[in-house]
Structures are given as C-alpha cells and as structure tokens.
Design an enzyme around this catalytic site. Sequence first.
Site, mmCIF file in Angstrom:
data_model
loop_
_atom_site.group_PDB
_atom_site.id
_atom_site.type_symbol
_atom_site.label_atom_id
_atom_site.label_comp_id
_atom_site.label_asym_id
_atom_site.label_seq_id
_atom_site.Cartn_x
_atom_site.Cartn_y
_atom_site.Cartn_z
ATOM 1 N N TYR A 1 0.860 -1.183 0.000
ATOM 2 C CA TYR A 1 0.000 0.000 0.000
ATOM 3 C C TYR A 1 0.893 1.227 0.000
ATOM 4 C CZ TYR A 1 -3.003 3.770 1.447
ATOM 5 O OH TYR A 1 -3.656 4.975 1.485
ATOM 6 N N GLU B 1 -3.372 7.565 -4.129
ATOM 7 C CA GLU B 1 -3.320 6.296 -3.417
ATOM 8 C C GLU B 1 -3.110 5.148 -4.397
ATOM 9 O OE1 GLU B 1 -5.945 4.823 0.220
ATOM 10 O OE2 GLU B 1 -6.951 4.468 -1.677
#
Length: 387
Positions: free
Chosen positions: A109, A197
């Site tokens: 992530y 993101e």
Amino acid sequence: MKIHEYQARRILQNFDVPVPVAEVASSAEEAEQIAKEIGGRVWAVKAQVHAGGRGKAGGVKLARSLGDISALASSLIGSRLVTKQTGAHGAPVSKVLIQEGLNIAQEFYVGLLIDRQAQKPILIASAEGGVEIERVAAESPEKIINTYIDPESGLSREQALEVATKLGVEPAVCPECADVLVKLWNTFNSMDCSLLEINPLIVTAEHKVYPLDVKMTFDDNALMRHPELESLHDPEQEDPTELTAHQAGLQYIQLDGNIACLVNGAGLAMATMDTIKLFGGEPANFLDIGGGASVEKVTAAFEIMLSRPEVKVILVNIFGGIMKCDIIAEGIVQACHKVKLTVPLVVRMKGTHEELGKQILKDSGLPILSAESLGEAAKLAVEKSRE
Ligand code: GDP
Ligand code: MN
C-alpha cells in the site's frame, strides 16, 4: 475532484511512472478487441467508478478467455456498482478498464496525502497491500511506515529507498521501487493532488514495479492551475443533489440528519449545525448560499432541500451583511410559491434590511416560524423535526 483510474493512469504516464498495459472500453465488443490487442491469456476487467472497494464488490475480475472478457464487460457496463465507499445506491459503470494480467510477487500500500496536523505532505506505506488500509491502521499500526516530506525539497531518493527497504521489497528491486515512489511524489506535488493512493503497488515475478490501482483526487482550490483537468470531470459519479447544488453555485454537502439548513457563510453554517446538534437534532445538509446570493439562488436552494424526502424541517439562518435580509425573504416567498412547502420552516434573520425582510415574510401569509436568536431557532427546528 476525483477522476477515474483510466484517467489517473494517463497522468502517471506523463510523469514517467510505468503502468501496466491497459485500455478503457465502453462496450463488450471494444473490451474484447482491446484484450486481443493486449494479448496474453489473463486479463483484469475493472469497473471504472469513483470509489474503492471494487474488488470485493465484484467490480474487478480476472478473465481467462475472450469470452470471459465479453461476458464480464457486458455485465458491468450499464450496471451500478455498490461498494463499501459508494453508499447503497452505488455508482454507475459506463466504462471498464481491460488490463494485462500480471504475476504478482509482492503487494504494497502506498498513499500520498497532506497531514493537516503536521502541515506537511506524508507518504504512507505498508507491506499489507491490497487490503483495507483503515483496518491495518486500526489493528496493527506498527505495520504502517509514515514518512513526512519537506514540501520545498520533496521526497528524496534516500527517503524513498528507506521506505522500499522497510517494506521488504527485494533488494534487487529497491532502486526501481524508490524511483517509482519519487515519481509518484512528483505527480502528487505537480498536480496539486489531495490524495494519490496506490493500493496495491506491486512487484511482479519479473521484478517490475507497477501501480496496479490508482486513486487520484485533486485539491479543488488548485483546479484553476490545471485547466486541462476540467474535461476529466465525470458528473455521473457525483451525488445528484450535490451536483445540482454546485451547478446553482451553492456550497452544499449532503448529511445524514433531517433538519435542512440554509445559511449564508461557511462559519455561520458550521455554527448553525453545531447549535442544532447541541439541542439534540441532526442537520440534513451543509448549505452556504454565499455572500451575494440572488433570489434565483435562494429558490434553487429551497428546491434542493425540499426534494429530499428525509427533510422534516427547514431552518433558515441569515446574517444580513452584504446579503440583505429582504432578498432572502423574497427568495423564500418565491421559492415557496414555486415549490410547495411541505415541511415547517423556521427563519431567523439579523442585520441589513432585517425589518423589511420580516415584513415580506409576514405579508406573504406563509406559515413561517420566526425566531430571534440562533438558540431559539435551533430549538424550534429540533422540536419540529421530532413531530
Ligand atoms: P479496488 O478493490 O477498488 O481497490 O480495486 P483494485 O484495482 O485494487 O483491484 C482489486 C484487486 O484485484 C487487487 O488488489 C489485486 O489483488 C487484484 N488484481 C487486479 N489486477 C490483477 C492482475 O493483473 N493480476 C492479479 N493476480 N490480480 C489482480
Ligand atoms: Mn485497490
């Protein structure tokens, strides 16, 4: 402003970030054609909506034949995808991204955003890629690597390398991973993103580093610096009520309560919502009609508030500064003639042309509940919302 994954990929490419081979399709035929051109035996078919959580909701699937591609594309295109982030109504899917299938060796992530408390950009990274980062943050915060970025000098190569190493990226791939991280920062910074993101950022079995998913959100206040982004706006993905409000030039945010508020000035709107809460009520919206609102704007605001079935009462709280109370009063009267007033209306107005405004409301014969103070108005509105 949010954009789709397929659009965000193109922006990443402008900054030299390597992305998987993929193309967007609007029909099953087009999807099949694209898959043929990409080649290989596995493809990912990804619904294009302004929300995450698509994988779990069936919006991202692997196809192993051209027949699969066609079937997946036709079932997704034209449907509404309901994910954890869309709300119960879901978001309409009008395009799917067809992407080459990749052999994922490692998933991470990576998120870039502004940490308001630290007043700095921050790079958030975790080896727990592909899953909900909120859960990782809540359950095992030690698995999250936070790196603050100096806004002047940006993310340094040393910082990026350190992150790659801490993530456990294979040593041979760390330099490339760091390179991608710096390029992601360049994108975030140059494009005035409020969020970039990548979940997951992957390392393939062939040691390539790719962002496999992109969420890119721009700071609305910086959009004037990027006129080219305007064409990327997809109004279909927005809440219809918020969209109508923005088109009418109103600052409007949909909330969960049943007391609709019409206020001038963001500060007064916040204070009004606080006061409603203080008396045990729940605001249905944040609505700032701004400093120089016209009768048309007030009418539009009433139409929007009255179109919401959950609204039990409307509370108007106006400070007449630049905005004059008689204009608001005119607007209220006209709006109530145009749209049938189906709920109680509480009005509190103070300031310029206050007496004139109150007279207009009185002369209209409308069943308006007048209040002198904000406390009195909020209390009254809360009472009415419970009837
Ligand atoms: P999100 O659920 O909206 O965040 O959508 P993503 O784009 O992140 O896709 C969900 C998941 O699908 C990813 O986390 C991957 O695990 C998986 N996925 C996407 N593309 C591929 C691929 O090419 N190969 C494999 N094996 N998995 C993929
Ligand atoms: Mn994802």
